[in-house]
Design an enzyme around this catalytic site. Sequence first.
Site, PDB file in Angstrom:
ATOM      1  CB  SER A 124      -0.870  -0.012   1.256  1.00  0.00           C
ATOM      2  OG  SER A 124      -1.453   1.248   1.460  1.00  0.00           O
ATOM      3  CE1 TYR A 148      -3.719  -2.657   5.563  1.00  0.00           C
ATOM      4  CE2 TYR A 148      -3.202  -0.380   4.985  1.00  0.00           C
ATOM      5  CZ  TYR A 148      -3.559  -1.658   4.610  1.00  0.00           C
ATOM      6  OH  TYR A 148      -3.750  -1.952   3.287  1.00  0.00           O
ATOM      7  CE  LYS A 152      -1.354  -4.676   3.262  1.00  0.00           C
ATOM      8  NZ  LYS A 152      -1.609  -5.979   2.622  1.00  0.00           N
ATOM      9  CE1 TYR A 176      -1.929  -3.587  -5.107  1.00  0.00           C
ATOM     10  CE2 TYR A 176      -3.503  -3.767  -3.311  1.00  0.00           C
ATOM     11  CZ  TYR A 176      -2.693  -4.363  -4.260  1.00  0.00           C
ATOM     12  OH  TYR A 176      -2.678  -5.718  -4.350  1.00  0.00           O
TER      13      TYR A 176
HETATM   14  N1  UFG Z   1     -12.995  11.346   3.165  1.00  0.00           N
HETATM   15  C1  UFG Z   1     -14.035  12.195   3.500  1.00  0.00           C
HETATM   16  N2  UFG Z   1     -15.163  11.632   4.008  1.00  0.00           N
HETATM   17  C2  UFG Z   1     -15.323  10.281   4.180  1.00  0.00           C
HETATM   18  C3  UFG Z   1     -14.252   9.427   3.848  1.00  0.00           C
HETATM   19  C4  UFG Z   1     -13.091   9.990   3.342  1.00  0.00           C
HETATM   20  O1  UFG Z   1     -13.930  13.423   3.353  1.00  0.00           O
HETATM   21  O2  UFG Z   1     -16.387   9.843   4.658  1.00  0.00           O
HETATM   22  C5  UFG Z   1     -11.775  11.934   2.565  1.00  0.00           C
HETATM   23  C6  UFG Z   1     -10.494  11.666   3.339  1.00  0.00           C
HETATM   24  O3  UFG Z   1     -10.280  12.665   4.299  1.00  0.00           O
HETATM   25  C7  UFG Z   1      -9.447  11.672   2.209  1.00  0.00           C
HETATM   26  C8  UFG Z   1     -10.213  11.112   1.007  1.00  0.00           C
HETATM   27  O4  UFG Z   1     -11.595  11.296   1.301  1.00  0.00           O
HETATM   28  O5  UFG Z   1      -9.072  13.006   1.907  1.00  0.00           O
HETATM   29  C9  UFG Z   1      -9.949   9.640   0.749  1.00  0.00           C
HETATM   30  O6  UFG Z   1     -10.198   8.896   1.939  1.00  0.00           O
HETATM   31  P1  UFG Z   1     -10.284   7.291   1.933  1.00  0.00           P
HETATM   32  O7  UFG Z   1     -10.630   6.871   3.322  1.00  0.00           O
HETATM   33  O8  UFG Z   1     -11.156   6.852   0.830  1.00  0.00           O
HETATM   34  O9  UFG Z   1      -8.811   6.847   1.550  1.00  0.00           O
HETATM   35  P2  UFG Z   1      -7.427   7.135   2.306  1.00  0.00           P
HETATM   36  O10 UFG Z   1      -6.573   7.869   1.316  1.00  0.00           O
HETATM   37  O11 UFG Z   1      -7.585   7.734   3.623  1.00  0.00           O
HETATM   38  O12 UFG Z   1      -6.951   5.645   2.594  1.00  0.00           O
HETATM   39  C10 UFG Z   1      -6.530   4.800   1.587  1.00  0.00           C
HETATM   40  C11 UFG Z   1      -6.790   3.327   1.964  1.00  0.00           C
HETATM   41  C12 UFG Z   1      -5.917   2.901   3.096  1.00  0.00           C
HETATM   42  C13 UFG Z   1      -4.495   3.265   2.865  1.00  0.00           C
HETATM   43  C14 UFG Z   1      -4.387   4.742   2.550  1.00  0.00           C
HETATM   44  C15 UFG Z   1      -2.994   5.195   2.252  1.00  0.00           C
HETATM   45  O13 UFG Z   1      -8.120   3.157   2.327  1.00  0.00           O
HETATM   46  O14 UFG Z   1      -5.992   1.500   3.202  1.00  0.00           O
HETATM   47  O15 UFG Z   1      -5.184   5.022   1.397  1.00  0.00           O
HETATM   48  O16 UFG Z   1      -2.504   4.551   1.137  1.00  0.00           O
HETATM   49  F1  UFG Z   1      -3.759   3.001   3.962  1.00  0.00           F
END
Ligand code: UFG
Length: 332
Positions: A124, A148, A152, A176
């Site tokens: 990741s 987590y 990884k 990813y």
């Molecule tokens: N976000 C919102 N509201 C929500 C959910 C997310 O505003 O309800 C925002 C977050 O703050 C972020 C963006 O949307 O700016 C993306 O959030 P995600 O939770 O979809 O994804 P992340 O980038 O936080 O996390 C992903 C994977 C993890 C991994 C991480 C880093 O889900 O497994 O990328 O690679 F660890």
Amino acid sequence: MRVLVTGGAGYIGSHTAVVLLQAGHEVVILDNFANAERDVPERIAAVAGRAAGLEEADVTDAAALARVFARFRPEGVIHFAGLKAVGEAAEVPLEYYRVNVAGSLTLMQAMAAAGCMRLVFSSSATVYGEPDAIPIPETHPLRPTNPYGWSKRMVEQIVEDWGRALPGLGAVTLRYFNPVGAHPSALIGEAPRGTPNNLMPFVAQVAAGLRPRVSVFGDDYDTPDGTGLRDYIHVMDLAEAHLAALDLAAAGPGVQALNVGTGRGCSVLEMIRAFETASGRAIAFGITARRPGDVAVSLADPALMRQRTGWAARRDLAAMCADAWRWQSRQS
Ligand code: UFG
């Protein structure tokens, strides 16, 4: 090739199994269905036009792995099986290390015993932690910020050390960025249990009327519209990246870590607007506080993956939203 896919009933694993089957590989899925529905293997067969074998077992179960290696004699392994909720990992770190790290070790020991020397590992972009520079190249320092991410990173390290000790090993660890979307058939997709942690499945459930509004976690980041910028990648592009990585692992020995992303950024507000267009539904949202641990921007430098494998992402944001919406619309 005969390919063992651990976690092959899960979100990314199921799409990868389809792509492998369609490319002519023989596939056996090993899954314990901890976070996957029982009918996913049948759905994979319906999409791909032929079936994968199935072994219902846990990746930490050495005896089950020995049985699969003896029966199926895999020439390559794509390893997805693991736990993946960042927040939960901080609450139960030992469980994350047991499944993600010890499970990977058990699998690699089974591979070593069977003489199987082709591995693609599901890592990741979280291994980079807070980025120093955007886009993020593979040479960026590795400093995960949660258990987590550490699980990884630790497995990546184990694979690197194994490769040094076993010069014949061909292994690719794929980092990813943000996988989203579903197969265009809408037969397989992401089925989060409970409240989705990630943005796209949450937005899809709001569009479907299952939840009242999206909470936008902060609009005061240093980004063009103040909301978080991410590198969303269509899960089918990601599945195809695994096929390319497997070919690379089979082409010759060596251990390499490669980013899998598009290199293009999308903000939370852009995602909501694109999903409104794809679904034809208005999506209510409200700005709330930042989510602890979130970074402002995460974007891949995907050049090395393209250079080493020829793979590049092909599907745009509109396709990601359209396919996610078709999948969401088929859920009850
Ligand atoms: N976000 C919102 N509201 C929500 C959910 C997310 O505003 O309800 C925002 C977050 O703050 C972020 C963006 O949307 O700016 C993306 O959030 P995600 O939770 O979809 O994804 P992340 O980038 O936080 O996390 C992903 C994977 C993890 C991994 C991480 C880093 O889900 O497994 O990328 O690679 F660890």
